[in-house]
Write a protein that holds these residues in place. Structure first.
Motif, PDB file in Angstrom:
ATOM      1  N   GLY A 157       7.604   5.098   6.489  1.00  0.00           N
ATOM      2  CA  GLY A 157       8.670   5.034   5.503  1.00  0.00           C
ATOM      3  C   GLY A 157       8.421   3.938   4.488  1.00  0.00           C
ATOM      4  O   GLY A 157       8.761   4.073   3.307  1.00  0.00           O
ATOM      5  N   SER A 158       7.810   2.840   4.933  1.00  0.00           N
ATOM      6  CA  SER A 158       7.539   1.712   4.024  1.00  0.00           C
ATOM      7  C   SER A 158       6.411   2.013   3.049  1.00  0.00           C
ATOM      8  O   SER A 158       6.231   1.291   2.064  1.00  0.00           O
ATOM      9  N   TYR A 159       5.647   3.066   3.313  1.00  0.00           N
ATOM     10  CA  TYR A 159       4.503   3.404   2.470  1.00  0.00           C
ATOM     11  C   TYR A 159       4.812   4.478   1.432  1.00  0.00           C
ATOM     12  O   TYR A 159       3.909   4.917   0.711  1.00  0.00           O
ATOM     13  N   ILE A 160       6.062   4.960   1.373  1.00  0.00           N
ATOM     14  CA  ILE A 160       6.377   6.054   0.460  1.00  0.00           C
ATOM     15  C   ILE A 160       7.351   5.594  -0.622  1.00  0.00           C
ATOM     16  O   ILE A 160       8.062   4.604  -0.468  1.00  0.00           O
ATOM     17  N   GLY A 161       7.383   6.339  -1.713  1.00  0.00           N
ATOM     18  CA  GLY A 161       8.290   6.058  -2.805  1.00  0.00           C
ATOM     19  C   GLY A 161       9.664   6.658  -2.550  1.00  0.00           C
ATOM     20  O   GLY A 161       9.947   7.194  -1.479  1.00  0.00           O
ATOM     21  N   LYS A 162      10.509   6.587  -3.564  1.00  0.00           N
ATOM     22  CA  LYS A 162      11.895   7.026  -3.425  1.00  0.00           C
ATOM     23  C   LYS A 162      12.175   8.322  -4.175  1.00  0.00           C
ATOM     24  O   LYS A 162      13.311   8.610  -4.549  1.00  0.00           O
ATOM     25  N   GLU A 163      11.118   9.122  -4.374  1.00  0.00           N
ATOM     26  CA  GLU A 163      11.279  10.361  -5.133  1.00  0.00           C
ATOM     27  C   GLU A 163      12.021  11.434  -4.331  1.00  0.00           C
ATOM     28  O   GLU A 163      12.675  12.312  -4.903  1.00  0.00           O
ATOM     29  N   GLN A 199      -5.118   4.941   2.393  1.00  0.00           N
ATOM     30  CA  GLN A 199      -5.418   6.238   1.774  1.00  0.00           C
ATOM     31  C   GLN A 199      -6.775   6.780   2.202  1.00  0.00           C
ATOM     32  O   GLN A 199      -6.899   7.943   2.583  1.00  0.00           O
ATOM     33  N   LYS A 200      -7.821   5.938   2.149  1.00  0.00           N
ATOM     34  CA  LYS A 200      -9.177   6.394   2.445  1.00  0.00           C
ATOM     35  C   LYS A 200      -9.433   6.553   3.940  1.00  0.00           C
ATOM     36  O   LYS A 200     -10.339   7.291   4.333  1.00  0.00           O
ATOM     37  N   GLY A 201      -8.653   5.873   4.762  1.00  0.00           N
ATOM     38  CA  GLY A 201      -8.851   5.955   6.190  1.00  0.00           C
ATOM     39  C   GLY A 201      -7.775   6.762   6.887  1.00  0.00           C
ATOM     40  O   GLY A 201      -7.976   7.914   7.275  1.00  0.00           O
ATOM     41  N   PHE A 248      -9.423   2.299  15.353  1.00  0.00           N
ATOM     42  CA  PHE A 248      -9.373   1.128  14.477  1.00  0.00           C
ATOM     43  C   PHE A 248     -10.396   1.221  13.338  1.00  0.00           C
ATOM     44  O   PHE A 248     -10.181   0.640  12.270  1.00  0.00           O
ATOM     45  N   TRP A 249     -11.478   1.941  13.556  1.00  0.00           N
ATOM     46  CA  TRP A 249     -12.430   2.159  12.462  1.00  0.00           C
ATOM     47  C   TRP A 249     -11.757   2.931  11.333  1.00  0.00           C
ATOM     48  O   TRP A 249     -11.886   2.569  10.159  1.00  0.00           O
ATOM     49  N   VAL A 250     -11.012   3.977  11.678  1.00  0.00           N
ATOM     50  CA  VAL A 250     -10.289   4.747  10.669  1.00  0.00           C
ATOM     51  C   VAL A 250      -9.289   3.847   9.938  1.00  0.00           C
ATOM     52  O   VAL A 250      -9.206   3.858   8.702  1.00  0.00           O
ATOM     53  N   CYS A 251      -8.533   3.050  10.688  1.00  0.00           N
ATOM     54  CA  CYS A 251      -7.528   2.172  10.072  1.00  0.00           C
ATOM     55  C   CYS A 251      -8.171   1.113   9.183  1.00  0.00           C
ATOM     56  O   CYS A 251      -7.593   0.713   8.168  1.00  0.00           O
ATOM     57  N   SER A 252      -9.371   0.661   9.542  1.00  0.00           N
ATOM     58  CA  SER A 252     -10.036  -0.384   8.765  1.00  0.00           C
ATOM     59  C   SER A 252     -10.461   0.106   7.389  1.00  0.00           C
ATOM     60  O   SER A 252     -10.652  -0.686   6.461  1.00  0.00           O
ATOM     61  N   LEU A 253     -10.596   1.428   7.211  1.00  0.00           N
ATOM     62  CA  LEU A 253     -11.045   1.994   5.941  1.00  0.00           C
ATOM     63  C   LEU A 253      -9.962   1.953   4.867  1.00  0.00           C
ATOM     64  O   LEU A 253     -10.260   2.137   3.687  1.00  0.00           O
ATOM     65  N   GLU A 302       0.846  -1.191   0.000  1.00  0.00           N
ATOM     66  CA  GLU A 302       0.000   0.000   0.000  1.00  0.00           C
ATOM     67  C   GLU A 302       0.883   1.243   0.000  1.00  0.00           C
ATOM     68  O   GLU A 302       1.935   1.282   0.628  1.00  0.00           O
ATOM     69  N   GLN A 303       0.449   2.242  -0.727  1.00  0.00           N
ATOM     70  CA  GLN A 303       1.205   3.485  -0.824  1.00  0.00           C
ATOM     71  C   GLN A 303       0.325   4.657  -0.396  1.00  0.00           C
ATOM     72  O   GLN A 303      -0.891   4.647  -0.602  1.00  0.00           O
ATOM     73  N   LEU A 304       0.955   5.658   0.194  1.00  0.00           N
ATOM     74  CA  LEU A 304       0.243   6.892   0.488  1.00  0.00           C
ATOM     75  C   LEU A 304      -0.007   7.650  -0.805  1.00  0.00           C
ATOM     76  O   LEU A 304       0.770   7.564  -1.753  1.00  0.00           O
ATOM     77  N   ALA A 305      -1.097   8.392  -0.848  1.00  0.00           N
ATOM     78  CA  ALA A 305      -1.500   9.057  -2.085  1.00  0.00           C
ATOM     79  C   ALA A 305      -0.643  10.275  -2.400  1.00  0.00           C
ATOM     80  O   ALA A 305      -0.492  10.651  -3.560  1.00  0.00           O
ATOM     81  N   SER A 306      -0.071  10.904  -1.384  1.00  0.00           N
ATOM     82  CA  SER A 306       0.640  12.160  -1.623  1.00  0.00           C
ATOM     83  C   SER A 306       1.753  12.359  -0.613  1.00  0.00           C
ATOM     84  O   SER A 306       1.769  11.757   0.466  1.00  0.00           O
TER      85      SER A 306
END
Length: 452
Positions: A239-245, A166-168, A158-163, A6-10
């Motif tokens: 850190g694991s959710y981001i790219g290398k830009e 990116q969406k949660g 946990f409700w937020v995390c379950s979404l 999974e990646q973060l959107a921004s």
């Protein structure tokens, strides 16, 4: 290593989630309290110096381990460690810190949610100082209320995390952080325009180094270390959710700047208001739940401003809690192969059960005083987290990133400097090799000696 992650959107999402993880009750409560105790602006100056010397390098290392390993802190260290070594066991130890932090942070986050309700419903209207103190004591003696508000904090997080990531997590963190800034700025405007606020502003912003003591320097060093919660792998997961830009040094500086800005701005609410109404700036742990309601009671429109403040406090607490829950969720998804919904359900149940001893430590289990008279289960859990897990975890990350028997300096530099932005300063290696580990050990030993 997994094919998909999974990646973060921004980029802004990464920065706000990371800052949200660091920004918590330590910024809103502990930082103003110890700043008041140790002399105001002079303490802040020393604190900022230690933040650069201690917090920033270890934060960069956490991010680099997470981005390099593409898993939770234990899984990332397993992916990056030399063949036959057991560094990942220290990653599992760091993960224990997330479970331990959740065990007591849910209780205090619940207090913040409760005080939003109490302020909004006008429960403090017309109360005198002693009555506000009595109200807080009676709240801490109400088992049903404490369990209810703790449970609400667990379910919301946990409700937020379950979404989803990116969406949660990312969406909620952006909203909470935006709301936090807006409310904080409104509170600052109100506080600094109070009659008599100028004295508090002077105390807070003009350094008087004659007030500094060795005890104050020690406190500044400890606050700089603990404020980012480095050592438990909480930042590695993002850190694991981001790219290398982008290079990680610049990103880490941005996160530290956001965290520090919130802490400093919070002081611009508390100190002008405290001085305006003749309240001691170092009034201790009761500052948030006893002293501030008294201040708001004396303000015009105090119910509104009090509600705003406790919403701000709850936002700060929930951003941290959501980040900790996401780390726990990611750990179980990585290690057990669970889906996000299953991980949310099982972990929410587990964290609720694990949080009960701390919550009940104020009522049914009040007789348990593990660190001496007047202490409770929350004090033990906080002590183990702050003075054992965080320093050992931080020390392991430093050694892992700088020595050949770990991941190694060359691999660390290659990862941290990939992308655009500020390069990591190579000249700092001797400091990281020999000085920083000693400082971490001093902080840990100092914490144990204070208890003993």
């Amino acid at each position: 290593m997994p094919d998909k992650r999974e990646q973060l959107a921004s980029r802004i999402g990464f920065l706000l989630i990371s800052a949200g993880c660091a920004i918590g009750l330590g910024n809103v409560w502990r930082f103003p309290f110890i700043t008041g105790k140790y002399g105001g602006a002079a303490f802040v100056t020393v604190y900022l110096m230690f933040l650069l010397l201690l917090g920033l390098p270890i934060l960069i290392m956490e991010y680099s381990i997470g981005r390099g390993g593409r898993l939770n802190i234990a899984g990332s260290m397993r992916n990056l460690e030399p063949d036959g070594s057991k560094w990942h066991r220290l990653g599992y130890f760091a993960m224990m810190g997330n479970f331990l932090l959740a065990m007591f942070y849910t209780t205090v986050a619940g207090w913040g949610l409760a005080y939003v309700y109490f302020s909004l419903s006008g429960r403090f209207n017309g109360m005198g100082p002693e009555e506000v103190g009595t109200f807080f004591s009676s709240f801490l003696g109400n088992t049903e209320a404490l369990v209810f508000w703790m449970t609400l904090a667990v379910l919301l997080g946990f409700w937020v995390c379950s979404l989803g990531l990116q969406k949660g997590v990312e969406k909620a963190s952006k909203s909470l952080m935006a709301g936090l800034f807006v409310i904080l700025l409104a509170l600052i405007v109100r506080a600094v325009t109070l009659p008599g606020a100028a004295e508090g502003i002077t105390f807070y912003l003009l350094p008087d180094f004659s007030r500094l003591s060795w005890e104050a320097v020690n406190a500044a060093m400890g606050q700089a270390f603990f404020t980012l919660s480095i050592g438990a792998g909480g930042m590695a997961i993002f850190g694991s959710y981001i790219g290398k830009e982008r290079r990680l040094t610049g990103e880490s500086i941005n996160v530290v700047a956001l965290d520090t800005t919130i802490a400093l701005l919070t002081g611009l609410v508390i100190f002008p208001a405290a001085f305006a109404f003749g309240i001691a700036a170092d009034s201790g742990p009761g500052l948030i739940f006893v002293t501030l309601p008294n201040i708001f009671n004396q303000m015009t429109g105090g119910q509104i401003w009090g509600t705003f403040f406790f919403v701000f406090l709850s936002f700060a607490a929930m951003t941290t809690l959501i980040a900790v829950f996401e780390n726990i969720m990611a750990f179980t998804m990585d290690e057990r192969g669970w889906g996000r919904k299953k991980a949310a359900l099982i972990n929410a149940t587990g964290i609720f059960i694990l949080s009960l001893p701390c919550t009940l430590g104020f009522t049914l289990l009040k007789w348990i005083q593990p660190l001496g008279n007047g202490t409770g289960i929350i004090d033990l859990e906080d002590f183990v987290f702050s003075n054992l897990i965080l320093p050992i975890g931080a020390l392991s990350f430093v050694l892992f990133c700088t020595y050949r028997f770990g991941w190694g300096w060359d691999n660390f530099i290659e990862e941290v400097d990939e992308g655009k932005g500020i390069k990591f300063p190579l000249w700092i290696k001797p400091y990281l090799n020999f000085v920083l580990p000693v400082i971490i050990l001093v902080i840990m030993i100092k914490g144990w000696l204070e208890i003993l």
